[in-house]
Every structure is written in C-alpha cells, then in structure tokens.
Design an enzyme around this catalytic site. Structure first.
Site, PDB file in Angstrom:
ATOM      1  N   SER A 141     -15.614  76.720 -51.762  1.00 18.69           N
ATOM      2  CA  SER A 141     -16.809  75.918 -52.037  1.00 18.69           C
ATOM      3  C   SER A 141     -17.472  76.450 -53.283  1.00 18.69           C
ATOM      4  O   SER A 141     -17.407  77.647 -53.579  1.00 18.69           O
ATOM      5  CB  SER A 141     -17.795  75.991 -50.862  1.00 18.69           C
ATOM      6  OG  SER A 141     -18.997  75.303 -51.172  1.00 18.69           O
ATOM      7  N   TYR A 181     -23.192  80.477 -44.904  1.00 14.94           N
ATOM      8  CA  TYR A 181     -22.068  79.610 -45.290  1.00 14.94           C
ATOM      9  C   TYR A 181     -21.443  80.110 -46.591  1.00 14.94           C
ATOM     10  O   TYR A 181     -20.222  80.283 -46.685  1.00 14.94           O
ATOM     11  CB  TYR A 181     -22.564  78.176 -45.460  1.00 14.94           C
ATOM     12  CG  TYR A 181     -21.517  77.211 -45.969  1.00 14.94           C
ATOM     13  CD1 TYR A 181     -20.500  76.756 -45.138  1.00 14.94           C
ATOM     14  CD2 TYR A 181     -21.534  76.766 -47.289  1.00 14.94           C
ATOM     15  CE1 TYR A 181     -19.537  75.874 -45.605  1.00 14.94           C
ATOM     16  CE2 TYR A 181     -20.580  75.888 -47.763  1.00 14.94           C
ATOM     17  CZ  TYR A 181     -19.573  75.443 -46.914  1.00 14.94           C
ATOM     18  OH  TYR A 181     -18.618  74.577 -47.387  1.00 14.94           O
TER      19      TYR A 181
END
Length: 247
Positions: A142, A156
């Site tokens: 990501s 995250y």
C-alpha cells in the site's frame, strides 16, 4: 517481455478486487492460476469464467492466517500444474481507526492477515522455490505509510511497511537469483477494502475517495503482469500504482 505460458501463479484474496483482476489478466496472458480465498462460491465462479474463456484456473479455499492453508495452496498448485512459479500475497484487511479508539481486536486482525498471512505464504512457497531453482514472491502492499502514516492508519500502515521490510530482507538473502520479490503499493483502487473498516465515518469517507479518485483493480493487475514478464535476470523490486489525482 516474456510470455507467462507455462507459469503457475497462486493468488490469495482472489475472490474480488485486485486478486480477481490479477487472476483474470494473468490467465489471459497464458498463466495457469490458482485462486485462493475464503469465499469458495466466489472463486469457483471466477475460475469457471476463466476456463470458459479458454484459460486454466483452479481454486483452493484458504484463510491466510492459518499456515496450514497456505501449505495446502502451494501443494494444490503443484498437484494440479506440476509446479508453482509465483505466489501473489494479496489478501488484506483495513479495520482502521484512530489509535485512541483502542481497537485492539482490529489491530490484531490486521497483523494476522496483512503481515502474518504474508509470512505464512513465504513459509509455504520459499522451500519450493528453492527446490525448483526459481520462484517469484509478489505482495500487494500500500502507499499508506510510504511517507509517514496518515491519521487513523497507523497500525494498517505499520503492517504494510512490515511486509515491505520482509521483502527487502528476502531480496538481500536471495542474491543467487533463485527467488525474486516484488512489492506493489496501490493507492486508491476501487475495491471492497472499505467494507473491512469498522469506523462508519472513515468507511464512508474512504468510499467517497474511491468513487471520486479511485482507479480500477486492473491497473494493479497490469503492474503484477509487468513484474512477472521480465527476464529471469531482472527483478522489479517495487511499484507504486495510484490515481494521477491522488495527493
């Protein structure tokens, strides 16, 4: 670029989004794909579509938090197609929230799926890659955390950056050229990732961003194919794929 004909690619999180798009594209380019996810009915339907279009596809029900499931995925690929050339670690969740919310269950879930799930894949595939004399590990990471964690995304981003760190470590341990690694970091991609977000405000905000600025999962699938189609002496270590309008 080299053809993917003769390659076997196993993909986790293949029941939708980036995983599904990757399976469909790689199959069209000649690879045999093994779709892995928890939703058996969904991966079975996608595999049927691929086979009806002339591609080769099999399925395996997998929970990436269970090491034995990843072992079974690798075995299923070998049993069906004789080898496994690529493992795409795509399964991921994002129950993001401010740290002050103390969502410890969400933190643990992200660690288990995003990081431990990837490590389970490494443990299952790496010995086979070594035995075969070749293999390619691809992880969908990501852009979150590339330049410092955004608000609500600390854990995250930490799990995704941990995956990036493991990739770099594996790359440095694989200078004999046997194992190649590629970390692909998407930005806003139109997937159902927001469904795993437990904070309603953040979930709706993320969906709006995806609707306005998001690009199709196929954009990431093309990046995967680009990395896989390189000659054996070329490694694409990292790719960032994001909308041109994303800040």
């Amino acid at each position: 670029m080299l053809s993917l004909h003769g390659k076997t690619v196993a993909i986790t999180g293949a029941s939708g989004g980036i995983g599904e798009a990757t399976a469909r594209l790689l199959a069209r380019r000649g690879a045999a794909v093994v779709l892995a996810a928890r939703r058996s009915e969904r991966i079975d339907a996608i595999a049927r579509d691929i086979r009806e279009e002339g591609g080769r596809a099999a399925t395996c029900v997998v929970d990436v938090t269970k090491a034995e499931d990843l072992q079974r995925l690798v075995s299923a690929a070998i049993d069906r197609y004789g080898r496994i050339d690529v493992l795409v670690n795509n399964a991921g969740i994002a129950p993001i929230s401010p740290l002050a919310d103390l969502d410890t269950e969400g933190w643990s879930a992200m660690i288990d799926v995003n990081l431990r799930g990837m490590l389970n894949g490494v443990a299952a595939a790496l010995p086979v890659f070594r035995e075969q004399g070749a293999g390619h590990l691809v992880s969908i990471v990501s852009v979150a955390g590339l330049y410092g964690a955004s608000p609500t995304m600390a854990v995250y981003a930490a799990t995704k950056n941990a995956v990036r760190t493991v990739h770099e470590g594996l790359r440095r341990e694989s200078t004999d050229g046997v194992v190649r690694t590629t970390a692909i970091s998407p930005g806003y991609i139109r997937t159902d990732l927001a469904d795993s977000m437990t904070d309603p405000r953040i979930r709706e905000q993320t969906r709006k961003h995806m609707d306005v600025a998001g690009i199709p999962p196929a954009a990431v699938a093309r990046a995967v194919a680009f990395a896989l189609e390189q000659p054996d002496d070329v490694e694409i270590g990292e790719i960032n794929v994001r909308p041109t309008v994303q800040a």
